[in-house]
Design an enzyme around this catalytic site. Structure first.
Site, PDB file in Angstrom:
ATOM      1  N   ARG A  21     -41.401  25.945  44.294  1.00 38.31           N
ATOM      2  CA  ARG A  21     -39.879  25.278  44.030  1.00 38.31           C
ATOM      3  C   ARG A  21     -40.427  24.199  43.460  1.00 38.31           C
ATOM      4  O   ARG A  21     -40.745  22.772  44.401  1.00 38.31           O
ATOM      5  CB  ARG A  21     -39.324  25.539  45.320  1.00 38.31           C
ATOM      6  CG  ARG A  21     -39.043  27.270  45.649  1.00 38.31           C
ATOM      7  CD  ARG A  21     -37.655  26.985  47.147  1.00 38.31           C
ATOM      8  NE  ARG A  21     -36.238  27.923  46.408  1.00 38.31           N
ATOM      9  CZ  ARG A  21     -35.770  27.879  47.254  1.00 38.31           C
ATOM     10  NH1 ARG A  21     -35.268  27.361  48.809  1.00 38.31           N
ATOM     11  NH2 ARG A  21     -34.895  28.696  47.492  1.00 38.31           N
ATOM     12  N   GLN A  37     -37.550  25.934  38.064  1.00 39.10           N
ATOM     13  CA  GLN A  37     -36.256  26.163  38.175  1.00 39.10           C
ATOM     14  C   GLN A  37     -36.227  27.699  37.192  1.00 39.10           C
ATOM     15  O   GLN A  37     -35.730  28.556  38.082  1.00 39.10           O
ATOM     16  CB  GLN A  37     -35.678  25.376  38.520  1.00 39.10           C
ATOM     17  CG  GLN A  37     -35.711  24.349  40.128  1.00 39.10           C
ATOM     18  CD  GLN A  37     -35.040  22.991  39.732  1.00 39.10           C
ATOM     19  OE1 GLN A  37     -33.951  22.929  38.751  1.00 39.10           O
ATOM     20  NE2 GLN A  37     -34.648  22.671  40.767  1.00 39.10           N
ATOM     21  N   ASP A  70     -37.602  30.774  38.214  1.00 37.59           N
ATOM     22  CA  ASP A  70     -37.941  31.403  39.916  1.00 37.59           C
ATOM     23  C   ASP A  70     -37.014  32.065  40.179  1.00 37.59           C
ATOM     24  O   ASP A  70     -35.421  32.565  40.669  1.00 37.59           O
ATOM     25  CB  ASP A  70     -36.707  30.342  40.585  1.00 37.59           C
ATOM     26  CG  ASP A  70     -36.677  30.344  42.371  1.00 37.59           C
ATOM     27  OD1 ASP A  70     -36.877  31.033  42.813  1.00 37.59           O
ATOM     28  OD2 ASP A  70     -36.403  29.025  43.497  1.00 37.59           O
ATOM     29  N   SER A 114     -34.530  32.782  43.266  1.00 38.47           N
ATOM     30  CA  SER A 114     -33.383  32.141  44.021  1.00 38.47           C
ATOM     31  C   SER A 114     -32.486  32.823  42.646  1.00 38.47           C
ATOM     32  O   SER A 114     -30.920  33.255  43.052  1.00 38.47           O
ATOM     33  CB  SER A 114     -33.597  30.432  42.949  1.00 38.47           C
ATOM     34  OG  SER A 114     -33.879  30.167  44.126  1.00 38.47           O
ATOM     35  N   TYR A 138     -37.664  25.621  51.993  1.00 45.73           N
ATOM     36  CA  TYR A 138     -38.070  26.954  53.533  1.00 45.73           C
ATOM     37  C   TYR A 138     -37.647  26.592  54.392  1.00 45.73           C
ATOM     38  O   TYR A 138     -38.847  25.720  55.011  1.00 45.73           O
ATOM     39  CB  TYR A 138     -38.862  28.471  53.097  1.00 45.73           C
ATOM     40  CG  TYR A 138     -38.688  29.124  50.881  1.00 45.73           C
ATOM     41  CD1 TYR A 138     -37.870  30.018  50.768  1.00 45.73           C
ATOM     42  CD2 TYR A 138     -39.649  28.763  50.123  1.00 45.73           C
ATOM     43  CE1 TYR A 138     -37.793  30.147  49.937  1.00 45.73           C
ATOM     44  CE2 TYR A 138     -39.696  29.180  49.342  1.00 45.73           C
ATOM     45  CZ  TYR A 138     -38.798  29.862  49.163  1.00 45.73           C
ATOM     46  OH  TYR A 138     -38.830  30.105  47.586  1.00 45.73           O
TER      47      TYR A 138
END
Length: 400
Positions: free
Chosen positions: A128, A133, A136, A139, A235
């Site tokens: 992360r 991003q 990912d 997500s 997280y």
């Protein structure tokens, strides 16, 4: 360089690893795509769409695995515990497998790949960081899970979400409570707010307060020590039983006011924490609905049963599995874009280059050649740290 995209074989999996639009950046490159017939059908993408994008159809699944240098999947070895064994026999030394592999929960799958000389990259291990991003997948899929969870709750609740003023009187808005304000939780907040509900949310991480406010929900704050509740990846960390017990005590009064509760709390590679006990369910309104999107890891509610609807004390508890697959068209679009971005990182002029000085590659590659090189997976297996690995092609490290 041939990249293969096979059909997904796990029951209920409707997504595909890349959609036709994701193939277009390689139209004028030495990279060729090979598609198993029907790979995108369940997600709304026909074989002809892939052919028009420049791909070729494999004669069979065996043909695809025999010819592909890289195989892209949604649920690959480790994640697909139902039907992946047949594909294991199709793999050969020097191939690279990319997909979701559930490596922290099923690290033993890496051993089988390493023994065959197969390299693997687990998308769940993408770090992360800002640069990653757009790769990912967790997500991306959590966004859809949070959205759909609200729809499930709205369908099963005995009341509507928005306030309505009618000739027959005023209908009060439903109260929706989100437990866990990660990507899924925040999307659930936003979706419930758009549907007109009164939305509140709770997360053990102090940093989540501003995020909850940003999507129009009200943060619920409990008198708990939360300074060590978040890991370096953003997280939530697993909490001790004393913390969880005190959290449940304080949360019972909050739950008693809610019409719909959506639980999203998960710890990578571990069983989901119990946030709602059977005793807490007794304190809830008859007709209330719990949508437990952590059901695949055991659930956040003590009474959750995977893929079942449980009714206890008049409360309906839903335990859905693989929610993103219910929106396969957009789930595949998002997953495919994540995959496309990753391929741009590891392919140079049609050649595979795994640069282990790169944080993304170092964290996400699990097996390389005949070794398990990922530090977290080696720790999970009780192995010593791996020897250093330098940049190179996958085949460079395979010794017959």
């Amino acid at each position: 360089m041939i990249i293969g995209i096979p059909c997904e074989t796990r029951p209920g999996e409707t997504r595909v690893a890349m959609i036709p639009a994701n193939l277009q950046p390689w139209a004028d490159s030495p990279v060729d795509f090979l598609i198993e017939s029907g790979a995108g059908r369940s997600a709304g993408y026909a074989d002809q769409d892939y052919i028009d994008a420049g791909a070729a159809l494999a004669a069979s699944r065996d043909d695809l695995f025999a010819r592909a240098d890289i195989v892209l999947q949604v649920q690959s070895f480790g994640a697909n515990t139902v039907s992946a064994d047949a594909d294991l026999e199709r793999l050969r030394a020097g191939q690279l497998i990319i997909g979701m592999t559930d490596p922290l929960a099923n690290p033993a799958a890496a051993k089988e790949l390493a023994e065959r000389g197969v390299s693997s990259l687990s998308l769940e291990l993408i770090p992360r960081i800002s640069r990653a991003q757009s790769m990912d997948v967790l997500s991306s899929m959590a966004t859809l899970a949070g959205y759909h969870a609200v729809l499930m709750g709205a369908v099963d609740a005995p009341r509507i979400l928005p306030m309505l003023m009618t000739a027959a009187g005023t209908l009060t808005a439903a109260r929706v409570f989100i437990m866990g304000a990660g990507v899924a939780g925040l999307q659930a907040c936003a979706t419930a707010k758009r549907l007109g509900a009164i939305v509140e949310a709770y997360d053990v991480r102090p940093a989540a307060r501003e995020q909850i406010l940003s999507v129009g929900a009200k943060p619920i704050e409990l008198e708990l020590e939360t300074d060590t509740s978040e890991d370096k990846g953003g997280y939530a960390k697993a909490q001790g039983e004393d913390f969880l017990r005190r959290q449940r005590e304080l949360m019972t009064a909050v739950l008693a006011q809610q019409d719909i509760v959506i639980t999203t709390a998960a710890v990578p590679g571990a069983k989901s924490p119990i946030l709602i006990t059977a005793e807490m369910v007794k304190a809830m309104k008859p007709g209330a609905v719990i949508v437990d999107i952590a059901a695949e890891r055991g659930g956040n509610c003590e009474l959750t049963q995977l893929n079942q609807t449980v009714i206890a004390e008049g409360v309906k508890i839903l335990g859905p599995e693989n929610i993103p697959a219910r929106h396969a068209y957009h789930a595949s679009q998002m997953y495919g874009k994540n995959m496309e971005t990753l391929l741009k990182l590891i392919l140079e002029q049609g050649e595979l280059r795994l640069d282990f000085e790169d944080d993304i590659i170092r964290e996400a590659v699990v097996t390389h050649g005949r070794d398990i090189i990922n530090a977290r997976i080696r720790t999970a297996l009780g192995s010593e740290p791996a020897p250093g690995v330098s940049a190179g092609t996958v085949a460079d490290t395979v010794k017959e």
